[in-house]
Design a protein around this motif. Structure first.
Motif, PDB file in Angstrom:
ATOM      1  N   VAL A 199       0.835  -1.202   0.000  1.00  0.00           N
ATOM      2  CA  VAL A 199       0.000   0.000   0.000  1.00  0.00           C
ATOM      3  C   VAL A 199       0.873   1.257   0.000  1.00  0.00           C
ATOM      4  CG1 VAL A 199      -1.701   1.312   1.322  1.00  0.00           C
ATOM      5  CG2 VAL A 199      -1.931  -1.162   1.115  1.00  0.00           C
ATOM      6  N   TYR A 200       1.929   1.244   0.801  1.00  0.00           N
ATOM      7  CA  TYR A 200       2.811   2.414   0.856  1.00  0.00           C
ATOM      8  C   TYR A 200       3.475   2.661  -0.494  1.00  0.00           C
ATOM      9  CZ  TYR A 200       6.400   5.612   2.572  1.00  0.00           C
ATOM     10  OH  TYR A 200       7.207   6.700   2.768  1.00  0.00           O
ATOM     11  N   THR A 201       3.906   1.583  -1.142  1.00  0.00           N
ATOM     12  CA  THR A 201       4.555   1.709  -2.444  1.00  0.00           C
ATOM     13  C   THR A 201       3.614   2.281  -3.496  1.00  0.00           C
ATOM     14  OG1 THR A 201       6.071  -0.105  -1.983  1.00  0.00           O
ATOM     15  CG2 THR A 201       5.655   0.391  -4.287  1.00  0.00           C
ATOM     16  N   MET A 202       2.381   1.800  -3.513  1.00  0.00           N
ATOM     17  CA  MET A 202       1.414   2.328  -4.479  1.00  0.00           C
ATOM     18  C   MET A 202       1.009   3.752  -4.123  1.00  0.00           C
ATOM     19  SD  MET A 202      -1.016  -0.964  -5.360  1.00  0.00           S
ATOM     20  CE  MET A 202      -1.409  -1.341  -3.641  1.00  0.00           C
ATOM     21  N   TYR A 203       1.001   4.072  -2.830  1.00  0.00           N
ATOM     22  CA  TYR A 203       0.594   5.405  -2.389  1.00  0.00           C
ATOM     23  C   TYR A 203       1.575   6.468  -2.850  1.00  0.00           C
ATOM     24  CZ  TYR A 203      -0.666   9.214   0.789  1.00  0.00           C
ATOM     25  OH  TYR A 203      -1.025  10.431   1.321  1.00  0.00           O
TER      26      TYR A 203
END
Length: 298
Positions: A199-203
């Motif tokens: 999620v952090y990477t896509m965010y």
């Protein structure tokens, strides 16, 4: 200000997932995993690599979950012959090995430059709509992680984990499979961290080896100590408190006459002061762990 608050809550919720995952290991079971960032990195890089090769983001998240579960099982098996302190050192070494591989494997991971332009579920939406979508997603996953951790620690398996923390020899003498319990726990905790990494990477649409430094693991340990080791709600509150300080200090240079390049050092200094203060004056954290007591009176 609204954009900043949305960013703060979203990132705090993502770190809340990482804190829940580490709390299951260190807080509940007593496993000092100094390489916890490796699980985050597996999920993050799996999502980035799949996106780099044109795969859907859902596939990237699933690959990250499976890979983290496999890594968690392997790390748990390693611990069967190592004392707790040696196991902690080994986990740190594993995380560093993964970071070095990510740094030097240019074709697969992008090397030191990392992987950018990672698409997520809200790619293409307006900035406001995407921000709202991310904060709802992050909070929803955080709530699911909290429920899973609370459910896990409330059943018999959770009581076995706490017994492993307090009296590992007693747990083994009672017939509990110590290695099996550690493996099962890590196969649950690792995917939680991997989801946070995905999620952090896509965010932020990027993942690089600098995000896998050991300081990230110790930042999450600080969240646990501030919030309360062994308490799921405390882990989440600690994540919010530490992230508020960590993110808010980037504005110090706007109000104090300090060089911009010193802001990062001051940020870490304040986190260290915060950690030291809690260890000295409130070691149980903001929400101390509550253990069920047995009344011996008849």
């Amino acid at each position: 200000m609204l954009d900043f608050l949305l960013y703060l809550v979203t990132v705090a919720a993502i770190y809340g997932l990482l804190a829940i995952s580490l709390n299951l290991q260190a807080g509940v079971t007593g496993l000092l995993n100094f390489g916890h960032v490796a699980f985050f990195g597996v999920g993050a890089y799996a999502t980035g690599i799949v996106a780099l090769h044109g795969g859907h983001w859902v596939l990237g998240v699933l690959v990250g979950i499976v890979a983290a579960a496999v890594l968690g099982a392997a790390v748990g098996r390693i611990g069967r012959t190592l004392a707790a302190d040696y196991w902690a050192i080994v986990t740190l070494a594993i995380a560093e090995c993964l970071r070095l591989i990510a740094t030097n494997e240019t074709e697969l991971t992008g090397g030191a430059q990392g992987i950018g332009g990672i698409a997520g579920p809200f790619t293409g939406l307006s900035t406001t709509a995407a921000s709202i979508g991310w904060i709802v997603t992050a909070l929803g996953l955080l709530a699911a992680g909290w429920w899973l951790a609370e459910r896990l620690t409330a059943i018999q398996f959770g009581r076995v984990l706490r017994l492993l923390r307090e009296q590992p020899l007693l747990a083994e003498s009672l017939g509990h499979n110590v290695t099996g319990a550690k493996v099962r726990l890590l196969m649950i905790a690792a995917p939680i961290a991997a989801v946070g990494g995905s999620v952090y990477t896509m965010y932020i649409s990027f993942i690089g080896p600098n995000q896998l430094l050991p300081i990230e693991t110790f930042l999450i340990f600080t969240m646990l100590i501030v919030g309360g080791m062994g308490n799921t709600s405390g882990a989440i509150l600690g994540a919010l408190a530490v992230q508020l300080v960590y993110t808010g200090t980037r504005f110090i240079k706007d109000y104090l006459p300090i060089p911009a390049e010193s802001a990062g050092s001051i940020r870490l200094l304040l986190i260290g002061v915060m950690l030291t203060a809690f260890l000295m004056f409130k070691p149980s954290g903001l929400i101390p762990e509550r253990l069920r007591r047995v009344d011996a009176r008849h």
